[in-house]
Design a protein around this motif. Structure first.
Motif, short mmCIF file in Angstrom:
data_model
loop_
_atom_site.label_atom_id
_atom_site.label_comp_id
_atom_site.label_asym_id
_atom_site.label_seq_id
_atom_site.Cartn_x
_atom_site.Cartn_y
_atom_site.Cartn_z
N PRO A 33 4.56 8.61 9.45
CA PRO A 33 4.72 8.37 8.01
C PRO A 33 3.61 7.46 7.46
N HIS A 64 13.47 12.49 -0.10
CA HIS A 64 12.71 13.73 -0.26
C HIS A 64 13.55 14.99 -0.50
N HIS A 65 14.70 15.07 0.15
CA HIS A 65 15.46 16.31 0.07
C HIS A 65 16.96 16.03 0.08
N ILE A 122 6.37 22.27 1.30
CA ILE A 122 5.43 21.17 1.03
C ILE A 122 4.00 21.65 1.20
N GLU A 152 0.47 4.34 -0.51
CA GLU A 152 -0.04 5.55 0.14
C GLU A 152 0.37 5.62 1.62
N SER A 153 0.35 4.43 2.26
CA SER A 153 0.71 4.39 3.68
C SER A 153 2.11 3.84 3.91
N LEU A 154 2.82 3.57 2.81
CA LEU A 154 4.16 2.97 2.93
C LEU A 154 4.12 1.69 3.78
N ILE A 188 0.87 -1.18 0.00
CA ILE A 188 0.00 0.00 0.00
C ILE A 188 0.91 1.23 0.00
N GLN A 234 5.76 11.87 5.49
CA GLN A 234 6.51 10.89 4.70
C GLN A 234 7.85 11.44 4.24
N ALA A 235 8.02 12.75 4.26
CA ALA A 235 9.35 13.32 3.97
C ALA A 235 10.27 13.14 5.17
N TRP A 263 -2.94 5.97 6.44
CA TRP A 263 -3.41 7.00 5.51
C TRP A 263 -4.43 6.45 4.53
N ASP A 264 -4.22 5.24 4.04
CA ASP A 264 -5.11 4.72 2.99
C ASP A 264 -6.54 4.52 3.47
N GLY A 296 0.40 7.09 8.84
CA GLY A 296 -0.98 7.45 9.14
C GLY A 296 -1.11 8.54 10.19
N GLU A 353 -3.46 15.80 2.61
CA GLU A 353 -2.38 15.37 1.72
C GLU A 353 -1.07 16.08 2.06
N PRO A 369 -0.59 2.87 12.44
CA PRO A 369 0.62 3.69 12.54
C PRO A 369 1.04 3.92 13.99
N ARG A 402 0.36 14.40 5.08
CA ARG A 402 0.93 13.10 4.72
C ARG A 402 2.31 13.30 4.06
#
Lengths: 522, 522
Positions: free
Chosen positions: B434, A328-329, B341, A155-157, A153, B292-293, B401-402, B436, B285, A234, B288
């Motif tokens: 990350p 990400h960075h 972001i 979206e949720s990693l 998934i 996640q970053a 998150w999903d 949720g 979003e 989470p 999230r």
């Protein structure tokens, strides 16, 4: 296809050849070691293996009593395991080996075991270094056929992964989704997700996500009395965490068949550098300052000069490997921040800062590159050293900063006193926390009069010192059978009773990994 | 010195006065609420309190059957507790209240309880919002006399603190060493370290150190059959973590008397900003993407427009509060990274970025300042609303998150359907991961025909939806008695059996918090 060794670390084809063994001998002779007495690697024909047990009908479809399979499932890969393997002593062989294809097969094995009163040894990579495997006459339950990434998934990693997936197989499947678990224990090539979870394995990240514990979103475990399946979350505050009781249970409560894991996008930016120190104390202070600044480098490994010598990354200096990575960075400025701390403590930047992006992924230069190679090669070298008649092993711990210096000195003093000359005791930090390091020690010495006696004296001495100085008996190698006497001193007594009560409730017939973590007589 | 209310949130002197109640009524009338029917705050003389129990001789030196003490120890501060308190119904009062001065007193209470078959309710701040306190005829074991910071080790950032230390008292003692625990639950003013640990409280940091769990280096817990004391360690892999079984045990396994906590130097740099969003989905979003970053802001709280209205920080927009803090380095560039972001997701920077250093510590401007004030004032407002005849309560959870969008929609639909009009259902994220968010919901509505019935219908509906959609029944409010039916659905069955077996082993007489976490009949 490579072939797993029945006695030594890893793959037969990868075991050190004559040239590598000779190079090792030269390295040791340079620091005063006597000439080694190499013996040939043992052949399967020459081993002493007890008769197999009868395979019950229910298990016939997925179990084997093949001689080589039983030999390979007899031991882990601790020093005593290598010594016995080399000597052809496989007296602790399992009755047979079961390769469950799915959870129903696992349940079947547990049912049969309870009925017949057989012990079950859950087996992943077979890389235990603390006596987690040996149990004569047990069913060896090898999970490696259950090796799939079942669901992802993005979206949720999150990724749902079977317990028997070995490192490379797991990463290859995640790579199809541009994801990675980024858990690289030294046994990565062989060990499995289920094994990592059951033993609270230490991984890739030197800070923040130190144990596999932090990467588990839920765990599914088959117990003899039902399936234990936590919610994929989470975070939660609903009672004590079920996952945290499964983590570190070392197969005594159940068999981990699946877990939802927290995965990462593949890192795009990396920055790395090595800093050399003339003074070990100054290097330790630098690492403490970096950890307490909460900058969380992904790599922050300190090698003392002996370890740096063994790993052939530096001569006469202590080496701090530093790195950041991000999907990400860019992380160059983060690396600058930790380098400023390191140099303020007297360190000299010997390599880097080097900044990599994407395509440079393969770059493996500098001390970090050399160390990485040496890291994964380390256990193979141990096998070679044992085959050359040397004592060679490691132990590891974690301790608050305020107690580290005293512990470190006491270990050096005590271990040196019981180690035949010219022994080496090397130290590195595998993981660091704001409140303390996880020091990892390697010792290599001649065998003295009695190879196993020498090893045992060193191991017991070191373990006694750890416990006496307030350290843990293990930070990520687990307890198994070897560390049990010291674990018994470390754990709170009421917790031990609670764990035993839980064990009896879930495994009333006592079939799961008897003798691991808790004594069989407990 | 302020005086704790016997029935409402916090201190009697701080309970909302006539003006604050009027302002609340005006705010609600602006969104269509009918005029409230305020009742006067209840006097201690008018309450209905059962006769006290006899205080056994061994406890006489530190126990009391004082009327006010017993009233104040009868309930937590959940909605039903406030309603009963307001009505003068104190039928669930404890037999008496014991104030142990040290561990020996705690042991004495547990011994006496086992002998006499009395239940024991460990009591810290008395701020449970899930029925963690009420137990008619029990010994209320109030730990707040054990409130000292016993030892500080700055080198390892460790502090040994007694379980009964309330937030302000704990922080004042740490401040003498220029240290801080930085754990600020909404109940900070009242609740205790032992309570935080026993309930896995959520704290100050929106990311990374979300629960008190992460800040505990070791826990000391008195069980009826011995003292449970883990090693002070930065990390360990020796078996399942004893601390993680104590964390969240809600007083059913033992009484937490001390813990070594991981403390922080006081932050020197802070940077903060607020970003407003027109669209809630876009704001989600953005959060999230920030999580996640892995930039780990210390503050990352999203308020939907209803919550922003209730907290009086914005009108008609969703508000994201962002902040970083560090004792080691300026954090302006980190804030820039997360603002990039947020704005890329359609957010508008409405306040800041504001950068504070040291002396500016007190600055409390912008949405974050207003929100912070409102945050700690929140529970007082709830007390006021209840005294005005309104239904007002919160529930919270965590979910990947999903699954969040579906859950959020389902909650709105289901709760709105059972809430008398014009009900408000506000949402904020208290913590984010990350994988949720931890959403937190506040509901306020008129009482309908039956105040308690309306509340119960909403609470049960929301809890059913949480469990049906894969969320946790609680992220940091704990289980207590109120959440038990849903917790029973959430926890793995073998884990429940293991926990019960552990409970029976440690507390064979079953005196500790019966009915909390596990049903009394289990």
């Amino acid at each position: 296809m490579r072939h797993l060794s029945h006695w030594g670390w890893g793959f037969t084809e990868a075991l050190p050849d004559a040239t590598e063994r000779k190079n090792l001998a030269m390295l040791l002779s340079a620091v005063g070691f006597p000439a080694p007495t190499p013996v040939p690697y043992p052949s399967l024909d020459a081993i002493d293996l007890p008769a197999p047990g009868a395979i019950p009908d229910e298990l016939a479809a997925f179990a084997t009593d093949d001689r080589e399979e039983r030999a390979r499932h007899t031991y882990g890969r601790a020093f005593p395991d290598l010594v016995r393997g080399l000597a052809g002593d496989f007296g602790a062989a399992p009755a047979f080996v079961a390769y469950p294809r799915d959870e129903a097969d696992v349940l079947q094995v547990l049912d049969v075991a309870a009925r017949e009163g057989l012990a079950v040894t859950p087996f992943g990579g077979g890389t235990s270094v603390c006596g987690g495997v040996e149990r004569a006459g047990a069913i060896s339950l090898d999970l490696t056929r259950m090796d799939r990434v079942l669901e992802v998934i993005p979206e949720s990693l999150h990724a749902r992964i079977q317990g028997g997936a070995r490192g490379p197989r797991l990463e290859a499947q995640l790579a199809e989704h541009d994801l990675t678990l980024r858990h690289y224990p030294q046994s990565f090539e062989l060990s499995t997700l289920g094994g990592w979870l059951a033993t609270r394995a230490g991984g890739h990240f030197a800070t923040r996500y130190t144990h596999i514990d932090d990467l588990a979103a839920s765990i599914r475990m088959v117990t003899p009395t039902g399936v234990w399946d936590s919610r994929r979350l989470p975070g939660s505050g609903a009672g004590p965490s079920p996952d945290r009781l499964a983590l570190g249970s070392e197969g005594i409560l159940g068999v981990i068949t699946e877990a939802w894991m927290r995965v990462f996008p593949r890192p795009r930016w990396r920055s790395k550098a090595s800093v050399h120190f003339a003074d070990f104390g100054a290097a330790v202070e630098a690492v403490r300052a970096i950890a307490q600044a909460r900058l969380y480098p992904s790599n922050c490994r300190l090698l003392d000069s002996t370890q740096a010598l063994l790993d052939q990354v530096a001569m006469g200096e202590h080496v701090l490997l530093l790195g950041f990575e991000s999907a990400h960075h860019p992380v160059a400025s983060r690396l600058d921040e930790v380098l400023a701390i390191a140099t303020a403590h007297g360190g000299r930047v010997a390599y880097g800062p080097k900044h990599l992006e994407d395509g440079d992924r393969g770059a493996r230069d500098g001390s970090a590159g050399k160390w990485r190679e040496s890291f994964f090669r380390g256990p193979y070298k141990q096998t070679a050293l044992v085959s050359m008649g040397m004592v060679a092993d490691t132990f590891e711990t974690a301790i608050p900063w305020d107690r580290f210096d005293t512990l470190h000195r006491a270990l050096h003093e005590a271990v040196t006193a019981v180690m035949p000359e010219p022994g080496l005791l090397a130290c590195r930090f595998t993981h660091v926390y704001p409140d303390g390091p996880a020091p990892y020690y390697t010792f290599v010495c001649p065998p003295g009069d009695d190879l196993m006696g020498t090893w045992r004296r060193i191991k017991e001495t070191a373990s006694d010192v750890l416990i006496a100085h307030g350290a843990t008996i293990t930070h990520h190698h687990a307890v198994g059978r070897t560390h049990r006497p010291w674990y018994a001193q470390q754990r709170p007594d009421p917790f031990a009773r609670a764990l035993l009560a839980a064990k009896r409730e879930l495994d009333p017939a006592g079939v799961l990994n008897p003798g691991v973590l808790l004594a069989e007589t407990e």
